[in-house]
Design a protein around this motif. Structure first.
Motif, PDB file in Angstrom:
ATOM      1  N   VAL A   6       0.824  -1.207   0.000  1.00  0.00           N
ATOM      2  CA  VAL A   6       0.000   0.000   0.000  1.00  0.00           C
ATOM      3  C   VAL A   6       0.860   1.260   0.000  1.00  0.00           C
ATOM      4  CG1 VAL A   6      -1.740   1.299   1.274  1.00  0.00           C
ATOM      5  CG2 VAL A   6      -1.889  -1.200   1.163  1.00  0.00           C
ATOM      6  N   ASP A   7       1.893   1.266   0.826  1.00  0.00           N
ATOM      7  CA  ASP A   7       2.731   2.455   0.968  1.00  0.00           C
ATOM      8  C   ASP A   7       3.662   2.668  -0.212  1.00  0.00           C
ATOM      9  OD1 ASP A   7       1.478   2.454   3.396  1.00  0.00           O
ATOM     10  OD2 ASP A   7       3.290   2.438   4.611  1.00  0.00           O
ATOM     11  N   ARG A   8       3.892   1.622  -1.000  1.00  0.00           N
ATOM     12  CA  ARG A   8       4.826   1.754  -2.116  1.00  0.00           C
ATOM     13  C   ARG A   8       4.315   2.700  -3.189  1.00  0.00           C
ATOM     14  NH1 ARG A   8       9.354   1.769  -1.109  1.00  0.00           N
ATOM     15  NH2 ARG A   8       9.892   1.410  -3.284  1.00  0.00           N
ATOM     16  N   TYR A   9       3.016   2.980  -3.212  1.00  0.00           N
ATOM     17  CA  TYR A   9       2.492   3.919  -4.205  1.00  0.00           C
ATOM     18  C   TYR A   9       2.987   5.337  -3.954  1.00  0.00           C
ATOM     19  CZ  TYR A   9      -0.355   0.324  -6.309  1.00  0.00           C
ATOM     20  OH  TYR A   9      -0.756  -0.809  -6.972  1.00  0.00           O
ATOM     21  N   PHE A  10       3.243   5.677  -2.712  1.00  0.00           N
ATOM     22  CA  PHE A  10       3.832   6.978  -2.429  1.00  0.00           C
ATOM     23  C   PHE A  10       5.266   7.035  -2.956  1.00  0.00           C
ATOM     24  CE2 PHE A  10       0.534   6.816   0.949  1.00  0.00           C
ATOM     25  CZ  PHE A  10      -0.152   7.974   0.618  1.00  0.00           C
ATOM     26  N   ALA A  11       5.985   5.902  -2.826  1.00  0.00           N
ATOM     27  CA  ALA A  11       7.342   5.853  -3.366  1.00  0.00           C
ATOM     28  C   ALA A  11       7.326   5.943  -4.887  1.00  0.00           C
ATOM     29  CB  ALA A  11       8.033   4.563  -2.909  1.00  0.00           C
ATOM     30  N   LEU A  12       6.350   5.293  -5.512  1.00  0.00           N
ATOM     31  CA  LEU A  12       6.225   5.371  -6.968  1.00  0.00           C
ATOM     32  C   LEU A  12       5.950   6.809  -7.393  1.00  0.00           C
ATOM     33  CD1 LEU A  12       6.063   3.714  -9.654  1.00  0.00           C
ATOM     34  CD2 LEU A  12       3.579   3.667  -9.286  1.00  0.00           C
ATOM     35  N   ALA A  13       5.112   7.479  -6.638  1.00  0.00           N
ATOM     36  CA  ALA A  13       4.821   8.883  -6.946  1.00  0.00           C
ATOM     37  C   ALA A  13       6.080   9.733  -6.875  1.00  0.00           C
ATOM     38  CB  ALA A  13       3.771   9.417  -5.964  1.00  0.00           C
ATOM     39  N   GLU A  14       6.888   9.501  -5.855  1.00  0.00           N
ATOM     40  CA  GLU A  14       8.143  10.249  -5.714  1.00  0.00           C
ATOM     41  C   GLU A  14       9.071   9.958  -6.880  1.00  0.00           C
ATOM     42  OE1 GLU A  14      10.954  10.995  -1.920  1.00  0.00           O
ATOM     43  OE2 GLU A  14      11.081   8.972  -2.732  1.00  0.00           O
ATOM     44  N   ARG A  15       9.164   8.684  -7.266  1.00  0.00           N
ATOM     45  CA  ARG A  15      10.046   8.311  -8.375  1.00  0.00           C
ATOM     46  C   ARG A  15       9.641   9.006  -9.672  1.00  0.00           C
ATOM     47  NH1 ARG A  15       9.653   2.918 -11.925  1.00  0.00           N
ATOM     48  NH2 ARG A  15       7.920   4.217 -12.643  1.00  0.00           N
ATOM     49  N   ASP A  16       8.340   9.104  -9.906  1.00  0.00           N
ATOM     50  CA  ASP A  16       7.832   9.656 -11.157  1.00  0.00           C
ATOM     51  C   ASP A  16       7.666  11.174 -11.133  1.00  0.00           C
ATOM     52  OD1 ASP A  16       7.809   7.098 -12.080  1.00  0.00           O
ATOM     53  OD2 ASP A  16       5.632   6.854 -12.051  1.00  0.00           O
ATOM     54  N   GLY A  17       8.056  11.819 -10.032  1.00  0.00           N
ATOM     55  CA  GLY A  17       7.953  13.268  -9.959  1.00  0.00           C
ATOM     56  C   GLY A  17       6.532  13.789  -9.857  1.00  0.00           C
ATOM     57  N   LEU A  18       5.616  12.962  -9.391  1.00  0.00           N
ATOM     58  CA  LEU A  18       4.216  13.368  -9.318  1.00  0.00           C
ATOM     59  C   LEU A  18       3.950  14.461  -8.284  1.00  0.00           C
ATOM     60  CD1 LEU A  18       2.534   9.868  -9.727  1.00  0.00           C
ATOM     61  CD2 LEU A  18       2.871  11.637 -11.457  1.00  0.00           C
ATOM     62  N   PRO A  19       4.641  14.456  -7.127  1.00  0.00           N
ATOM     63  CA  PRO A  19       4.409  15.574  -6.204  1.00  0.00           C
ATOM     64  C   PRO A  19       4.692  16.930  -6.852  1.00  0.00           C
ATOM     65  CG  PRO A  19       5.508  13.784  -5.065  1.00  0.00           C
ATOM     66  CD  PRO A  19       5.517  13.431  -6.535  1.00  0.00           C
ATOM     67  N   GLY A  20       5.822  17.044  -7.555  1.00  0.00           N
ATOM     68  CA  GLY A  20       6.151  18.300  -8.201  1.00  0.00           C
ATOM     69  C   GLY A  20       5.119  18.702  -9.237  1.00  0.00           C
ATOM     70  N   ALA A  21       4.588  17.701  -9.951  1.00  0.00           N
ATOM     71  CA  ALA A  21       3.567  17.992 -10.961  1.00  0.00           C
ATOM     72  C   ALA A  21       2.291  18.534 -10.343  1.00  0.00           C
ATOM     73  CB  ALA A  21       3.268  16.725 -11.763  1.00  0.00           C
ATOM     74  N   HIS A  22       2.094  18.245  -9.055  1.00  0.00           N
ATOM     75  CA  HIS A  22       0.910  18.726  -8.331  1.00  0.00           C
ATOM     76  C   HIS A  22       1.276  19.836  -7.346  1.00  0.00           C
ATOM     77  CE1 HIS A  22      -2.122  15.694  -9.631  1.00  0.00           C
ATOM     78  NE2 HIS A  22      -1.029  15.019  -9.941  1.00  0.00           N
TER      79      HIS A  22
END
Length: 357
Positions: free
Chosen positions: A56-72
């Motif tokens: 479940v928590d690995r999706y946050f890591a995937l988001a970090e890897r893909d730069g999704l926080p910055g995109a939002h």
């Protein structure tokens, strides 16, 4: 609170087990605590989120890897923890105020630190078979657990699943020897014969099955909707960080959408950090349900799934003496999900929104 003389005790449903609950969590905090610095809010608009070694928590890591926080327009820093109970301990010692935890752990936090009883803002996952009571291959049923040693983690989730299985079979819980240990230690303990059974969740249940160490006797499919993992926030911080938290919900949704777009690649990457290949990660998620943001408002309503879950868990834990009468329950706030949904394109489907893969 001083430790008990031994780490093994009969599993009881009476009031005395409340002292066991408090000791287990207090000892976990004492073992891990140092003078903590609140990390979840860095004062520069960034969030820090502790995550455990679970799918479940690995999706946050995937988001970090893909730069999704910055995109939002979000600055997100992850703080990996060795286990899910260490995430709870980080909240209890005030090192973090934003945590992914079970509703059972949220209620336990309320019983230990009423002033920081968390507000729940998102259902991260629903266990639909992921949490399992597993026993050595020659133990064929729950009835065979009489006199056996059963490993459980410090969270109440494992003990609750075990207690429910024993109650349904009419077994006196005092006939089972409860051994408390980190879930990461359970596969090796089973292999060495130190315990006869254990309550496990992915990725540890995967390891046990892969090595042929144990078979599943019962799992969370017998109690639908009762094991939920949620995103919990210290209510004192909620309004201050509200814009960032809304963005975090959008990032979570985007991470699931990214995984759905390239499932094999995502599973391979997310599984690597927790010792699973792509197939193993897919199997680990087979007992999990993920609900997209668009499905969450009804779940977070006063009469929704989350409120029902909290009432059930609180009632059952009180009857077993695991929490005291009058303990506050976590609040549920659906407004952040509703705000996150107001952004165009915030409603893609998740990797699993209706049934496990």
């Amino acid at each position: 609170m001083p430790p008990r003389p031994a780490d093994q005790a009969p599993l009881r449903g009476g009031r005395g087990s409340g002292r066991v609950r408090v000791w287990l969590l207090c000892s976990a905090v004492a073992a891990l605590a140092s003078a903590g610095v609140v990390k979840a809010w860095r004062g520069d608009g960034a969030l820090t989120l502790p995550i455990g070694p679970v799918p479940v928590d690995r999706y946050f890591a995937l988001a970090e890897r893909d730069g999704l926080p910055g995109a939002h327009d979000l600055r997100l820093q992850l703080d990996p923890q060795p286990g899910t109970q260490e995430v709870v301990a980080a909240y209890l010692r005030e090192e973090h105020w934003l945590v992914p935890i079970s509703t059972a752990d949220a209620l336990t936090i309320c019983s230990l630190q009423a002033r920081r009883c968390p507000t729940l803002i998102l259902v991260l996952s629903e266990s639909a078979g992921a949490d399992q009571l597993m026993a050595r291959p020659w133990i064929h049923s729950v009835q065979d657990l009489r006199g056996k040693r059963v490993a459980v983690g410090r969270s109440a989730v494992g003990r609750d699943l075990l207690m429910g299985a024993l109650e349904r079979e009419g077994i006196d819980p005092a006939q089972v020897r409860l051994v408390t240990m980190p879930m990461a230690a359970m596969p090796a303990s089973l292999r060495r014969g130190e315990v006869d059974a254990a309550v496990l969740a992915p990725p540890y249940s995967n390891a046990v099955q892969r090595l042929g160490l144990a078979r599943s006797l019962e799992d969370s499919r017998s109690s639908p909707g009762e094991v939920l993992k949620v995103l919990a926030v210290d209510p004192a911080r909620l309004q201050q960080a509200r814009p960032q938290l809304v963005r975090l919900l959008r990032v979570w949704q985007a991470a699931h959408a990214a995984a759905a777009a390239e499932p094999r690649q995502a599973r391979t990457w997310m599984g690597k950090a927790i010792g699973l290949n792509a197939t193993g990660f897919q199997r680990a998620e087979a007992g999990l349900l993920y609900h997209p943001l668009v499905q969450q408002p009804p779940m977070l309503k006063p009469e929704g799934l989350l409120a029902w879950n909290l009432q059930l868990v609180a009632s059952r834990y009180h009857s077993r003496g695991w929490v005291e009468e009058g303990v506050p329950r976590p609040a549920v706030d659906a407004s952040l999900v509703q705000e996150a949904l107001q952004t165009p394109g915030a409603q893609p489907s998740l990797t699993s929104s209706a049934a496990p893969k």
